[in-house]
Structures are given as structure tokens and as C-alpha cells.
Motif scaffolding. Structure first.
Motif, short mmCIF file in Angstrom:
data_model
loop_
_atom_site.label_atom_id
_atom_site.label_comp_id
_atom_site.label_asym_id
_atom_site.label_seq_id
_atom_site.Cartn_x
_atom_site.Cartn_y
_atom_site.Cartn_z
N ILE A 68 20.94 72.18 -26.07
CA ILE A 68 22.37 70.83 -27.42
C ILE A 68 23.31 71.60 -27.84
N CYS A 69 24.30 71.50 -26.66
CA CYS A 69 25.55 72.69 -27.01
C CYS A 69 26.57 71.61 -27.27
N LEU A 70 26.68 70.51 -27.54
CA LEU A 70 27.63 69.25 -28.15
C LEU A 70 27.11 68.02 -28.50
N ALA A 71 27.79 67.34 -29.70
CA ALA A 71 27.36 66.06 -30.38
C ALA A 71 28.44 65.19 -30.44
N TYR A 72 28.34 64.30 -30.10
CA TYR A 72 29.32 63.28 -30.30
C TYR A 72 28.86 61.79 -30.56
N GLY A 73 28.99 60.92 -32.31
CA GLY A 73 29.32 60.40 -32.86
C GLY A 73 30.35 59.36 -33.70
N GLU A 77 26.51 54.93 -32.73
CA GLU A 77 25.96 55.62 -32.14
C GLU A 77 26.26 57.02 -31.74
N TYR A 78 25.46 57.93 -31.58
CA TYR A 78 25.38 59.39 -30.82
C TYR A 78 24.79 59.99 -29.89
N SER A 79 25.96 60.88 -28.88
CA SER A 79 25.13 61.68 -27.91
C SER A 79 24.92 62.69 -28.00
N PHE A 80 24.63 63.16 -26.75
CA PHE A 80 23.70 64.42 -27.28
C PHE A 80 23.89 65.14 -25.82
N VAL A 81 24.14 66.19 -25.69
CA VAL A 81 25.18 66.82 -24.20
C VAL A 81 23.32 68.36 -24.45
N PHE A 82 22.38 68.79 -23.36
CA PHE A 82 21.75 69.53 -23.38
C PHE A 82 22.83 70.33 -21.97
N HIS A 83 22.13 70.85 -22.60
CA HIS A 83 23.60 72.00 -21.05
C HIS A 83 22.92 72.40 -19.48
N LYS A 84 23.46 72.34 -19.29
CA LYS A 84 22.99 71.85 -17.37
C LYS A 84 21.75 73.15 -16.84
N LYS A 85 22.75 74.15 -16.94
CA LYS A 85 20.61 75.29 -17.36
C LYS A 85 20.06 75.27 -18.06
N SER A 86 19.29 74.27 -18.84
CA SER A 86 18.63 73.77 -19.69
C SER A 86 16.93 73.39 -18.97
N ASN A 87 15.86 74.29 -19.09
CA ASN A 87 14.78 73.69 -18.60
C ASN A 87 13.59 73.24 -19.82
N TRP A 88 14.17 72.56 -20.67
CA TRP A 88 13.77 72.60 -22.16
C TRP A 88 12.30 70.79 -21.37
N TYR A 89 11.37 71.49 -21.28
CA TYR A 89 10.32 70.62 -21.11
C TYR A 89 10.30 70.27 -19.32
N LYS A 90 10.98 71.14 -18.80
CA LYS A 90 10.93 71.13 -17.75
C LYS A 90 11.51 69.82 -17.26
N ARG A 91 12.88 69.96 -17.56
CA ARG A 91 14.05 68.77 -18.17
C ARG A 91 13.64 67.81 -17.42
N ARG A 92 11.91 67.33 -17.87
CA ARG A 92 12.00 65.78 -18.14
C ARG A 92 12.27 64.51 -18.97
N ALA A 93 13.12 63.86 -18.23
CA ALA A 93 13.55 62.61 -19.17
C ALA A 93 13.49 62.20 -19.86
N SER A 94 12.67 61.40 -19.45
CA SER A 94 11.55 61.39 -20.55
C SER A 94 11.19 61.98 -22.60
N LYS A 95 11.19 62.99 -21.55
CA LYS A 95 10.86 64.32 -23.28
C LYS A 95 12.26 64.49 -23.81
N PHE A 96 13.14 64.46 -22.96
CA PHE A 96 14.58 64.64 -23.75
C PHE A 96 15.29 63.44 -24.68
N MET A 97 14.59 62.42 -24.05
CA MET A 97 15.04 60.90 -24.74
C MET A 97 14.43 60.45 -25.61
N THR A 98 13.22 60.67 -25.45
CA THR A 98 12.15 59.89 -26.39
C THR A 98 12.20 61.21 -28.36
N HIS A 99 12.74 62.13 -27.07
CA HIS A 99 13.08 63.24 -28.67
C HIS A 99 13.14 63.60 -29.68
#
Ligand code: DGT
Ligand code: MG
Ligand code: MG
Ligand code: MG
Ligand code: MG
Length: 269
Positions: A68-73, A77-99
Motif C-alpha cells: 500500500i503506497c498511500l491511504a486517504y480517509g 471511509e478510507y481508501s487504500f492504494v496498492f501500487h500498480k506493480k504489486s503482485n500481492w496474492y497474485k493480484r486477486r481482488a478478493s484478497k485485496f478487498m477482504t484483507h
């Protein structure tokens, strides 16, 4: 190992990979916080304890999760920005969101008493979450500008609304009527002429929301080492660079913020 006859059900799982090279934004928002804020007697329109609790939760999310390179709240509400090069959990949307959502929600309850020592938490709060992909930097900056503009619009409205009610003695529906169709300049004028409030002097946290980014800090510590040819241990100072989150309350709509922090969206960030 032999497969069970049930194994085939796995094929029902579908891929939800976020497109490569896109910025991944996860936004969480408190569920029915209209009710939650009333029941927990949040100060209107801004409760500093509630906002700082949100910031503490976001800090935890940034520290616990990857990339996560930046968050704005603002507000609930809070928004979290994952870096475009991230390969965390192979970029699975459900992993990003649920975690993000579960880490945020458990943090909210975990840190509650630090910010509300005199107010018990009455029921478990919930948060929704969504994932949105932004294919270029401008779209991402515009997304963040949109959230900060929303913060400004709501906060200006709420500041006048609650002044009319709390100081002006209007009922909520009278205040709503007074404000119907008014533009920003008229709201500013109302605040100034009727309540002697210069909106620009209101706390910047309320007007701009909160931005969390990483900053490098040089950590110096003492360490005992034993040199091969000496009997005694020697104490030396070692320094290392460590990243920690820092909280800002500044404009992120203009270019200045991005010019001052070119590393946030850098390719190798
Ligand atoms: P939702 O998100 O559709 O489940 O429903 P709500 O009620 O959470 O609606 P939303 O997210 O559009 O609005 C946020 C609510 O949270 C709004 O009713 C005001 C409340 N809230 C947020 N921050 C504060 C605060 O600092 N003080 C007070 N008094 N209320 C706040
Ligand atoms: Mg909400
Ligand atoms: Mg809503
Ligand atoms: Mg909200
Ligand atoms: Mg597991």
C-alpha cells in the motif's frame, strides 16, 4: 495423494485477478454510521476521536498488509492504494478487498478504547469494501481528488448546518431549508457574518481529511560486538533505514503534493 471425488468443486472458483499495471484502490466505508455515530454520541459534525481512530486503523492496515503506497480517509471511509506493480496474492481482488476490510474492522474494535476511554462500544461495527482499478496515474489522482472534494463539500455543509442548529437555534429542517440551493460562497458568508467563523481557520483535518504515506527514518541503535582479535565486547552505533507511516492533512488535489512526494507513485516504489 489420491484426489477425493469432491475435488471437482474447486473448478467452481473463478479467477478475479486485477489487471496488471493498474493502480488498485480499495475503499472501505462504515455501515450505517449515521446510526453508529448517534448511538456512540459522536460530536457533530466532526468527532476528533472518531477520525483519529479511523487513522489508527488505516495505519494498522498499511503496516500489516503489503504494497500500500498511500491511504486517504475522511468521515467513515478510507481508501487504500496498492501500487500498480504489486503482485500481492497474485493480484486477486478478493484478497485485496477482504484483507483490507477485515483488518480495518478488527482494528476499529481493537483500538476503540484508546480513543473512547469513556464510551463503551455498544455493538460490533461493520464496513463495506470495494475494489476499483485505475489504469493511469491521472485517473488515480482524480479519484483521490474526488474523495477530497467530497470531504470539503460535506464538511462545509455540515459546519454551517450544525452552526445554524447548535448556535443559531434552528431546527434541523429549518437549517436544511436555509441551506437548500446555496453555493459555497454563500455558506462561507453565512458562517462568517452569523457565527464569526472563518471556514479556512477550521481544523485542517476536518477540511482536508487525512493522507497516510511512508517516510524513511534513520534509526540509530547501540549494539555490542566482539572483534576477533580483542577480548572485550565493544559497543558501536548502528543505523538503518526504516519506513514508517506519516499522517498529513494537506491538499492532494493540486500538483504540489505530487511534486513534493515523487516517490509515492514511482515505478520502483
Ligand atoms: P452506509 O455507508 O450507506 O451504510 O450508511 P452511512 O450511514 O454510514 O452513510 P455515509 O457513509 O454516507 O455517511 C457517514 C455517516 O457517518 C454520516 O451519517 C455521518 C457519520 N459520521 C462520520 N464521521 C462523523 C463524525 O466525526 N461525527 C459525527 N457526528 N458523525 C460522523
Ligand atoms: Mg457509511
Ligand atoms: Mg452511503
Ligand atoms: Mg461514508
Ligand atoms: Mg488459509
Amino acid at each position: 495423494m489420491a484426489k477425493s471425488k469432491f475435488e471437482y468443486v474447486r473448478e467452481f472458483e473463478v479467477l478475479d485477478t486485477c489487471l496488471r499495471n493498474c493502480w488498485v484502490v480499495v475503499r472501505v466505508d462504515g455501515r450505517n454510521f449515521h446510526r453508529f455515530s448517534d448511538q456512540h454520541h459522536f460530536v457533530k459534525p466532526n468527532d476528533i476521536r472518531a477520525l483519529q481512530l479511523m487513522n489508527r486503523c488505516a495505519e494498522n492496515v498499511m503496516n500489516e498488509l503489503e504494497d500500500i503506497c498511500l491511504a486517504y480517509g475522511q468521515s467513515d471511509e478510507y481508501s487504500f492504494v496498492f501500487h500498480k506493480k504489486s503482485n500481492w496474492y497474485k493480484r486477486r481482488a478478493s484478497k485485496f478487498m477482504t484483507h483490507v476490510v477485515s483488518q480495518f474492522a478488527s482494528s476499529y474494535v481493537f483500538f476503540w478504547k484508546e480513543f473512547f476511554p469513556d464510551q463503551a462500544i455498544l455493538y460490533p461495527p461493520g464496513f463495506d469494501g470495494r475494489v476499483v482499478l485505475y489504469p493511469n496515474e491521472q485517473n488515480l489522482k482524480d479519484y483521490l481528488s474526488w474523495r477530497q472534494a467530497d470531504c470539503h463539500i460535506n464538511n462545509l455543509y455540515n459546519t454551517v448546518f450544525w452552526s445554524l442548529v447548535q448556535k443559531g437555534g434552528l431546527t434541523p429542517s429549518e437549517a436544511q431549508k436555509r441551506l437548500r440551493g446555496s453555493v459555497a460562497a454563500e455558506k462561507n458568508e453565512m458562517l462568517f457574518s452569523e457565527f464569526n467563523i472563518n471556514y479556512n481557520n477550521e481544523p485542517v483535518l476536518y477540511r482536508k481529511g487525512s493522507v497516510l504515506i511512508w517516510q524513511k527514518v534513520n534509526e540509530v541503535s547501540k549494539k555490542k560486538i566482539k572483534l576477533p582479535n580483542e577480548d572485550e565486547e565493544k559497543e558501536v552505533e548502528v543505523s538503518r533505514w526504516r519506513s514508517e507511516t506519516v499522517q498529513l492533512h494537506c491538499d492532494i488535489i493540486g500538483n504540489e503534493f505530487w511534486e513534493e512526494h515523487p516517490d509515492i507513485l514511482a515505478e520502483d516504489g
